[in-house]
Design a protein around this motif. Structure first.
Motif, mmCIF file in Angstrom:
data_model
loop_
_atom_site.group_PDB
_atom_site.id
_atom_site.type_symbol
_atom_site.label_atom_id
_atom_site.label_comp_id
_atom_site.label_asym_id
_atom_site.label_seq_id
_atom_site.Cartn_x
_atom_site.Cartn_y
_atom_site.Cartn_z
ATOM 1 N N ASN A 158 -75.039 12.409 46.757
ATOM 2 C CA ASN A 158 -76.418 12.889 46.630
ATOM 3 C C ASN A 158 -77.433 11.773 46.764
ATOM 4 O O ASN A 158 -78.626 11.992 46.575
ATOM 5 N N GLN B 183 -75.902 21.591 50.681
ATOM 6 C CA GLN B 183 -75.831 20.148 50.480
ATOM 7 C C GLN B 183 -76.592 19.685 49.240
ATOM 8 O O GLN B 183 -76.476 18.551 48.815
ATOM 9 N N TYR C 283 -66.037 23.213 52.708
ATOM 10 C CA TYR C 283 -67.462 22.902 52.602
ATOM 11 C C TYR C 283 -68.167 22.814 53.957
ATOM 12 O O TYR C 283 -69.231 23.386 54.148
ATOM 13 N N PHE D 68 -66.417 16.741 49.765
ATOM 14 C CA PHE D 68 -67.687 17.228 49.215
ATOM 15 C C PHE D 68 -67.511 17.876 47.842
ATOM 16 O O PHE D 68 -68.368 18.625 47.401
ATOM 17 N N SER D 69 -66.405 17.605 47.182
ATOM 18 C CA SER D 69 -66.167 18.179 45.850
ATOM 19 C C SER D 69 -67.184 17.626 44.874
ATOM 20 O O SER D 69 -67.689 16.518 45.046
ATOM 21 N N ASN D 70 -67.472 18.412 43.818
ATOM 22 C CA ASN D 70 -68.388 17.854 42.811
ATOM 23 C C ASN D 70 -67.641 17.237 41.640
ATOM 24 O O ASN D 70 -68.245 16.595 40.792
ATOM 25 N N ASP E 123 -61.193 24.782 49.425
ATOM 26 C CA ASP E 123 -62.381 24.091 49.950
ATOM 27 C C ASP E 123 -62.557 24.296 51.449
ATOM 28 O O ASP E 123 -61.595 24.187 52.208
ATOM 29 N N LYS F 222 -72.435 16.242 44.281
ATOM 30 C CA LYS F 222 -71.180 15.869 44.934
ATOM 31 C C LYS F 222 -70.785 14.437 44.561
ATOM 32 O O LYS F 222 -71.650 13.629 44.229
#
Ligand code: SAM
Ligand code: SF4
Ligand code: SF4
Length: 339
Positions: free
Chosen positions: A202, A327, A316, A281-283, A314, A331
């Motif tokens: 981010n 987006q 993304y 792109f996992s958080n 996933d 992340k």
């Protein structure tokens, strides 16, 4: 016996990426902007980072859980991790592992390339975003010269490592450098791979306008240096490959934004603090370090790995194509999981 485990979308688990540190000696503005990753930034404390032995142990568990054959060492900057060659030696001892690669900014290769090769490293992917010295010094945020990386490339070749180059293309940053880079590497016999600028993490202020698409990159090069598409080497290869018509050398384009490859994505990432991350792109990730440190049995750890992969759904990049608001979610930063 080869064990194949699949996720919810039927994708096998094939590759493991080990991020050995969250630290870096560069501050590339699209990855670790210097204003954010400044002297007050809290990197992981040492006791939270997996030891090299723990990483090798987890790699063995992946071989048992899913018969993985390929490992890539990344970071942060993997060569900032003390004695990373020892990790390579430990992984080399695992018979089932056929291929050990590293992604690096190349600056420390003159010091370490020989030792890395001797300990069993097969390949390096070296990141270099342009050949214009002034621009490169700005992009890397640490005033490091192009020559430093070129020396790294030379050292890697001399040590007998197989070398590829990664260039992240960002509009307004280095789109004018696509052709000079293509010309330069065409003559060296080294494969150059262009990567569409991605919205990882981010902190890099990503906007869709910054992305130079695969189509655009291809047409810029093709106009001056005619290319033809080449068949993929294997199922799930992320780069589309092209060969110069008048030369055997190739380029690759990784189009993670405009033309996604989620349907064949077979990678899992282990962060430096021992979290398994199923998508770039996992958080968040799934902890395995505490389980390992509290004495869990191999069977329990293998079951955990299998369950995490089985539950994975996933995709993304596919979803982002239709919903660019995606987006904005929180992340993990690229420097934490290594691309
Ligand atoms: N420090 C090493 C290096 O730079 O090669 C390894 C880690 S770095 C995070 C891995 C790769 O991710 C590099 O090739 C880098 O250029 C790429 N990368 C970083 N941020 C990116 C972004 N926002 N979009 C696309 N690629 C990115
Ligand atoms: Fe460091 Fe690599 Fe990120 Fe650049 S891309 S800041 S070298 S981790
Ligand atoms: Fe794999 Fe996630 Fe990238 Fe899709 S978005 S290709 S699932 S890492």
């Amino acid at each position: 016996m080869s064990i194949k485990i699949t996720d919810k979308l039927g994708r096998p688990l094939r590759d493991l990426r080990l991020s050995v540190t969250d630290r870096c000696n560069f501050r590339c503005r699209y990855c670790m902007p210097p204003e954010i990753f400044d002297k007050n930034f809290q990197f992981l404390p040492k006791n939270e980072v997996l030891t090299l032995e723990e990483m090798a142990y987890i790699t063995k568990l992946f071989v048992k859980a899913a018969s993985i054959k390929k490992v890539r060492i990344t970071g942060g900057e993997p060569l900032m991790r003390q004695n990373v060659s020892h990790l390579i030696a430990l992984i080399r001892e695992i018979e089932a592992i056929e291929d050990i690669a590293m992604t690096t900014n190349g600056s420390l290769l003159p010091k370490y390339a020989k030792e890395l090769k001797e300990n069993g490293l097969d390949r390096v992917t070296i990141s270099l975003d342009c050949l214009d010295d002034e621009k490169f010094r700005y992009i890397n945020g640490r005033d490091i010269s192009v020559n430093t990386v070129l020396e790294g490339i030379k050292a890697a070749k001399k040590a007998g490592l197989h070398v590829k180059i990664n260039m992240v293309v960002k509009r307004g940053m280095n789109d004018k450098d696509i052709l000079p880079m293509a010309h330069y590497f065409k003559e060296t016999g080294i494969v150059l791979r262009f990567i569409e600028y991605m919205d990882v993490g981010n902190s890099n202020g990503w906007k869709l306008d910054h992305v130079v698409s695969k189509k655009e990159i291809l047409s810029i090069i093709n106009e001056e240096l005619p290319l033809e598409e080449v068949e993929p080497h294997y199922d799930g290869e992320v780069a589309t490959r092209y060969k110069y018509k008048d030369n055997e050398n190739e380029i690759g384009i990784i189009s993670s934004v405009t033309d996604t490859f989620c349907s064949t994505c077979s990678r899992i990432r282990l962060s430096a603090e021992g979290k398994l991350v199923t998508c770039l792109f996992s958080n968040s990730g799934h902890d395995i370090r505490d389980m390992l440190r509290s004495g869990a049995s191999d069977n329990d750890l293998i079951n955990r790995i299998v369950n995490i992969w089985n539950a994975r759904d996933d995709k993304y990049s596919e979803e982002r194509l239709y919903n660019t608001d995606k987006q904005k979610i929180k992340k993990i930063e690229m420097s934490h999981i290594g691309g």
